[in-house]
Design an enzyme around this catalytic site. Structure first.
Site, mmCIF file in Angstrom:
data_model
loop_
_atom_site.group_PDB
_atom_site.id
_atom_site.type_symbol
_atom_site.label_atom_id
_atom_site.label_comp_id
_atom_site.label_asym_id
_atom_site.label_seq_id
_atom_site.Cartn_x
_atom_site.Cartn_y
_atom_site.Cartn_z
ATOM 1 N N GLU A 33 -4.090 -7.736 -7.331
ATOM 2 C CA GLU A 33 -4.060 -8.116 -8.761
ATOM 3 C C GLU A 33 -2.667 -8.525 -9.226
ATOM 4 O O GLU A 33 -2.190 -8.089 -10.277
ATOM 5 C CB GLU A 33 -4.578 -6.958 -9.623
ATOM 6 C CG GLU A 33 -6.041 -6.655 -9.378
ATOM 7 C CD GLU A 33 -6.684 -5.722 -10.403
ATOM 8 O OE1 GLU A 33 -5.972 -5.199 -11.284
ATOM 9 O OE2 GLU A 33 -7.909 -5.534 -10.319
ATOM 10 N N GLU B 171 -12.994 -5.094 -5.432
ATOM 11 C CA GLU B 171 -13.104 -4.041 -6.460
ATOM 12 C C GLU B 171 -14.183 -4.470 -7.436
ATOM 13 O O GLU B 171 -14.075 -5.536 -8.055
ATOM 14 C CB GLU B 171 -11.792 -3.857 -7.222
ATOM 15 C CG GLU B 171 -10.732 -3.103 -6.466
ATOM 16 C CD GLU B 171 -9.501 -2.810 -7.323
ATOM 17 O OE1 GLU B 171 -9.658 -2.545 -8.531
ATOM 18 O OE2 GLU B 171 -8.395 -2.876 -6.766
HETATM 19 O O1 AHR Z 1 -9.496 0.783 -9.465
HETATM 20 C C1 AHR Z 1 -8.577 1.018 -10.500
HETATM 21 C C2 AHR Z 1 -7.633 -0.134 -10.693
HETATM 22 O O2 AHR Z 1 -8.317 -1.233 -11.185
HETATM 23 C C3 AHR Z 1 -6.972 -0.644 -9.448
HETATM 24 O O3 AHR Z 1 -5.860 0.108 -9.110
HETATM 25 C C4 AHR Z 1 -6.590 -2.032 -9.847
HETATM 26 O O4 AHR Z 1 -6.556 -2.905 -8.770
HETATM 27 C C5 AHR Z 1 -7.621 -2.421 -10.883
HETATM 28 O O5 AHR Z 1 -7.032 -2.912 -12.018
#
Ligand code: AHR
Length: 502
Positions: free
Chosen positions: A173, A292
């Site tokens: 990210e 994610e």
């Molecule tokens: O999963 C929690 C957070 O969400 C992670 O650290 C990040 O990659 C995303 O913003």
């Protein structure tokens, strides 16, 4: 009565479902590791300090791979902090979660835990605040056999045999303003290209994942992704994108419809990749790493700034409900619908933080309703994803119009059986659902598993761990050559069909 129908044709498939679509994510965030998978001194801890109750719940998900260690955490992480004798490992301030990281659990502990869990590791390197060389060092430590500084150091730490990790994320990210070391797409693309090049020179077997947009809601999506891809296209193997859906407005009908955005997101990401493929004249089709995704309700900033600088504070411990299970189900259907473009998918995260497995420090472990949805997807979602010709009555809500009450995905499993996953988003009415099979042999209903409850907010707890749990009590059966079932209001359904032997 909300009607729905599905046609499946043997000749029309989306593609093979990659086994890596059944992966998860473990980050040193809150109690995901400390108090989650690792708690030395817990009555159920093994000789490594791994909680056996958590291992059991994790194994039952049949995960293929786990991403580690970040996440936002990785942006200031020095991977070397977590290797070697524990007593020499430094305690560090983790700015991402404003917590103290003891480094008691590092990459070798994760390797051990993964072995016991039966899953592979996808490592993330820090390109936000560190560089190409540190990323290459990590590959050398993990994957080179012997005879070099880092590989010999690994051996001296008790791991003679290389870990041999195949999948490597090039940071996380990095488009986000919350990230220490945020970068522009082109700037990051150049850095990631060089890192990937160096890492692959050390180990030609590895596959690398370029960090794309952290959410479809980013103003920089898809320009960031396009700019990064343009610099790195032929040097990387996947583009990572993330998405969390929540119900912050409190409109349940809109929340349940949010997986529509997941479908749109996949289409836009694939189109962006294809545009850059054409632009750079590449032969390679870029795959998506959806590394994610989940439902996520808590507001991060409030939690982070109220409980500062503790070791493993309880952060982001959403108490997921039946409604969340159906919403997650919608996201999983979207993944199966796009199985031709998605090569990796990691449920985020595995324990306690934004997770469906919960623990109490020193106490029990239990699961929340979406756990079962993911478990079914992992158990029965392997094989060939079939094209779904779906019809369903629809509804309008605050954020969307013409939302199908019923959505479904179907997989022809490796043993020839068929699995249809279906959700009913209606809060009040059950939906008569029919499935027509074209070109298949003769099938019978082997099982109709249903996850439902009395109210959308129903959930489980340590005291009532089975309040919301699946039952094989659905009424799917054959009528006039069709498979027919009533899908209960707000339910997740798994209809398993097996061929009748002749
Ligand atoms: O999963 C929690 C957070 O969400 C992670 O650290 C990040 O990659 C995303 O913003």
């Amino acid at each position: 009565m909300k009607k729905a129908s599905l046609i499946l044709d043997k000749d029309f498939s989306v593609g093979e479902v990659d086994s890596k679509l059944f992966s998860s994510f473990v980050e040193p965030l809150g109690r995901c590791i400390y108090g989650g998978i690792y708690e030395p001194g817990h009555p159920l801890a093994d000789e490594h300090g791994f909680r056996k109750d958590v291992l059991e719940l994790t194994r039952a998900l049949h995960l293929t791979m786990n991403r580690f260690p970040g996440g936002n955490f990785v942006s200031t992480y020095r991977w070397e902090d977590g290797i070697g004798p524990r007593e020499k490992r430094p305690r560090r301030a983790d700015p991402a979660w404003q917590s103290i990281e003891t480094n008691a659990f590092g990459l070798n502990e994760f390797a051990e835990w993964s072995k016991r869990n039966g899953s592979d590791v996808m490592m993330t390197v820090n390109l936000a605040t560190r560089g190409v060389l540190e990323a290459m060092d990590c590959v050398e430590y993990c994957n080179m056999d012997s005879g070099t500084y880092w590989s010999d150091l690994r051996a001296s730490h008790g791991y003679r045999k290389p870990h041999g990790y195949r999948y490597w994320c090039l940071s996380n990210e990095i488009d986000g303003v919350w990230q220490v070391g945020q970068k522009h797409g082109g700037e990051y693309g150049c850095l990631a290209r060089e890192a990937s090049k160096g890492m692959k020179l050390l180990d030609g077997h590895i596959k690398t994942v370029l960090a794309g947009s952290s959410s479809p809601g980013m103003n920089t999506f898809p320009a960031f992704d396009a700019a990064a891809l343009e610099e790195a296209y032929d040097f990387v193997d996947y583009l990572s994108v993330h998405q969390y859906i929540g119900n912050r407005s409190g409109d349940l009908k809109s929340f349940l419809a949010r997986p529509i955005m997941t479908e749109q997101f996949f289409k836009s990401v694939a189109a962006t990749c294809d545009y850059i493929q054409a632009k750079v004249r590449s032969k390679k089709k870029m795959l998506i790493s959806f590394d994610e995704f989940n439902v996520w309700h808590t507001v991060t900033s409030e939690e982070r700034f109220h409980k500062t600088w503790q070791i493993a504070p309880p952060l982001l411990e959403d108490c997921y409900t039946m409604a969340d299970a159906v919403a997650l189900g919608g996201m999983l259907l979207a993944i199966l619908h796009h199985a031709d473009r998605i090569g990796i998918a990691c449920l985020s995260e595995l324990v306690n933080c934004i997770s469906h497995i919960r623990t109490r420090n020193g106490g029990g472990a239990w699961v929340l309703p979406p756990y079962y949805v993911y478990q079914h997807y992992s158990l029965y979602g392997r094989g060939t994803s079939l094209r779904t010709a779906m019809r369903s009555d629809t509804y309008d809500c605050a954020d969307f119009s013409e939302v199908p009450f019923v959505d479904a995905a179907a997989v022809q499993n490796e043993d020839g059986s068929l699995t249809v996953f279906a959700i009913n988003r209606s809060l009040e009415e059950s939906a008569p659902f029919s499935i027509e099979l074209r070109g298949f042999g003769e099938y019978r209903v082997a099982q109709h598993i249903v996850l439902k409850s009395d109210a959308p907010e129903d959930t489980n707890s340590e005291q009532e761990p089975m309040r919301v749990a699946p039952h094989s009590d659905g009424n799917a059966g054959i009528q006039d050559g069709l498979i027919c079932a009533d899908l209960a209001p707000l339910s997740w359904n798994v209809i398993r069909l097996v061929e009748i032997a002749r």
